[in-house]
Design a protein around this motif. Structure first.
Motif, short mmCIF file in Angstrom:
data_model
loop_
_atom_site.label_atom_id
_atom_site.label_comp_id
_atom_site.label_asym_id
_atom_site.label_seq_id
_atom_site.Cartn_x
_atom_site.Cartn_y
_atom_site.Cartn_z
N ASN A 115 38.27 6.74 -22.92
CA ASN A 115 37.85 5.67 -22.04
C ASN A 115 37.45 4.44 -22.85
O ASN A 115 37.10 4.54 -24.02
CB ASN A 115 36.69 6.10 -21.13
CG ASN A 115 35.52 6.62 -21.92
OD1 ASN A 115 35.48 7.80 -22.24
ND2 ASN A 115 34.58 5.75 -22.25
N GLY A 119 35.02 -1.58 -21.16
CA GLY A 119 35.64 -1.94 -19.90
C GLY A 119 36.98 -2.63 -20.01
O GLY A 119 37.54 -3.07 -19.00
N THR A 121 40.97 -2.93 -20.23
CA THR A 121 42.00 -2.08 -19.63
C THR A 121 43.05 -1.69 -20.67
O THR A 121 43.12 -2.28 -21.76
CB THR A 121 42.71 -2.79 -18.47
OG1 THR A 121 43.50 -3.87 -18.99
CG2 THR A 121 41.71 -3.30 -17.43
N GLN A 151 46.09 -1.21 -15.34
CA GLN A 151 44.81 -1.83 -15.00
C GLN A 151 43.71 -0.78 -14.92
O GLN A 151 42.81 -0.88 -14.11
CB GLN A 151 44.92 -2.55 -13.65
CG GLN A 151 45.62 -3.87 -13.72
CD GLN A 151 44.81 -4.89 -14.52
OE1 GLN A 151 43.61 -4.82 -14.62
NE2 GLN A 151 45.51 -5.84 -15.11
N TYR A 152 43.80 0.23 -15.74
CA TYR A 152 42.79 1.28 -15.76
C TYR A 152 42.08 1.25 -17.10
O TYR A 152 42.56 0.70 -18.07
CB TYR A 152 43.43 2.65 -15.49
CG TYR A 152 44.65 2.92 -16.33
CD1 TYR A 152 44.55 3.47 -17.59
CD2 TYR A 152 45.92 2.60 -15.85
CE1 TYR A 152 45.66 3.70 -18.37
CE2 TYR A 152 47.04 2.82 -16.63
CZ TYR A 152 46.90 3.37 -17.88
OH TYR A 152 48.02 3.60 -18.65
N THR A 153 40.90 1.85 -17.13
CA THR A 153 40.05 1.81 -18.33
C THR A 153 39.93 3.17 -19.01
O THR A 153 39.18 3.29 -19.98
CB THR A 153 38.65 1.30 -17.97
OG1 THR A 153 38.08 2.19 -16.99
CG2 THR A 153 38.70 -0.12 -17.42
N GLN A 155 41.87 7.44 -19.54
CA GLN A 155 42.91 8.43 -19.27
C GLN A 155 42.34 9.82 -19.47
O GLN A 155 41.54 10.05 -20.38
CB GLN A 155 44.11 8.25 -20.19
CG GLN A 155 45.06 7.19 -19.74
CD GLN A 155 46.46 7.39 -20.31
OE1 GLN A 155 46.84 8.47 -20.74
NE2 GLN A 155 47.24 6.33 -20.30
N PRO A 175 45.95 8.25 -15.56
CA PRO A 175 45.07 7.09 -15.63
C PRO A 175 43.85 7.28 -14.73
O PRO A 175 43.91 7.97 -13.71
CB PRO A 175 45.95 5.94 -15.14
CG PRO A 175 47.12 6.56 -14.47
CD PRO A 175 47.23 7.96 -14.95
N ASN A 177 39.59 5.34 -14.03
CA ASN A 177 38.70 4.22 -14.31
C ASN A 177 37.30 4.76 -14.58
O ASN A 177 36.82 5.64 -13.87
CB ASN A 177 38.68 3.23 -13.15
CG ASN A 177 39.90 2.35 -13.16
OD1 ASN A 177 40.13 1.63 -14.11
ND2 ASN A 177 40.73 2.46 -12.14
N ARG A 179 33.81 4.00 -17.71
CA ARG A 179 33.40 3.65 -19.06
C ARG A 179 32.90 4.85 -19.85
O ARG A 179 32.76 4.79 -21.06
CB ARG A 179 32.32 2.57 -19.01
CG ARG A 179 32.81 1.26 -18.45
CD ARG A 179 31.72 0.20 -18.38
NE ARG A 179 31.06 0.06 -19.67
CZ ARG A 179 29.74 0.13 -19.84
NH1 ARG A 179 28.94 0.33 -18.82
NH2 ARG A 179 29.22 -0.01 -21.04
N ASP A 183 31.74 9.09 -15.61
CA ASP A 183 32.49 8.34 -14.60
C ASP A 183 33.82 9.03 -14.29
O ASP A 183 34.38 8.83 -13.20
CB ASP A 183 32.80 6.92 -15.10
CG ASP A 183 31.56 6.08 -15.36
OD1 ASP A 183 30.48 6.40 -14.82
OD2 ASP A 183 31.68 5.09 -16.11
#
Length: 192
Positions: A115, A119, A121, A151-153, A155, A175, A177, A179, A183
């Motif tokens: 991650n 933040g 991407t 557009q993901y932060t 995997q 993928p 999202n 941090r 999460d």
């Protein structure tokens, strides 16, 4: 010989001579993608973090990440946080070592995630990969290239899970999202 894995592919974790693996390293490497600016292209540092979540019967029981470098039982160890990346095509920027013989019998899966703590991407990342290495001799066994550009932060990279008396690795590459690994828990659970 390295197996270049595709999403969803599983391989048995064995030594090249067919023997049982005793210790593996899950390595992660990445580079920052150059960005076009008014004065040419430049890169921004990318802080990706590797984590390993240990599960017993689909319940998380421990985690190894940059703030908790060793599992409570000592079988899984993070080598330390890399705040900028840079390997991307060769060595590991972050690594998690797993002593397969010491993993408690009730732990049946270890899920590896990556991650962006800051933040950013994956559009800002290139040449990202995870690989599994026989830690006893340094031989790379499998490599999975993380698709960039989303557009993901985060995997959900891969999982190592028990199969009979041995272990198997499955490339996930999903993928997500978030941090932190916390999460990502809702995204991890469907892969157990």
């Amino acid at each position: 010989m390295t197996v270049n894995m595709t999403k969803g592919q599983a391989i048995n974790l064995q030594k090249s001579d067919g023997g049982t693996l005793t210790a593996v390293r899950m390595g992660l490497g990445w580079q920052a993608a150059p960005r076009r600016g008014l004065f040419g292209s430049r890169t921004r540092e990318i802080d990706l973090d590797a984590s390993a979540v240990l599960f017993a019967d689909k319940q998380p029981v421990d985690v190894v990440f940059f703030r908790h470098l060793v599992s409570d039982d000592g079988s899984v160890k993070h080598t330390g946080d890399n705040l900028v990346g840079g390997a991307g095509s060769g060595g590991d920027d972050e690594a998690i070592l797993v002593d397969l013989q010491r993993v408690p019998v009730h732990i049946d899966q270890i899920v590896f995630t990556v991650n962006s703590f800051t933040g950013q991407t994956f559009q800002e990342v290139r040449h990202a990969f995870c690989r599994i290495v026989d830690e006893t001799n340094g031989q790379e066994l499998a490599r999975y290239t993380l698709d960039g550009g989303g557009q993901y932060t985060a995997q959900i990279m891969a999982k190592v899970h028990r199969v009979g008396s041995g272990w198997q690795m499955t490339a996930l590459g999903n993928p997500a999202n978030g941090r932190t690994f916390q999460d990502l828990m809702p995204a991890i659970l469907p892969h157990l």
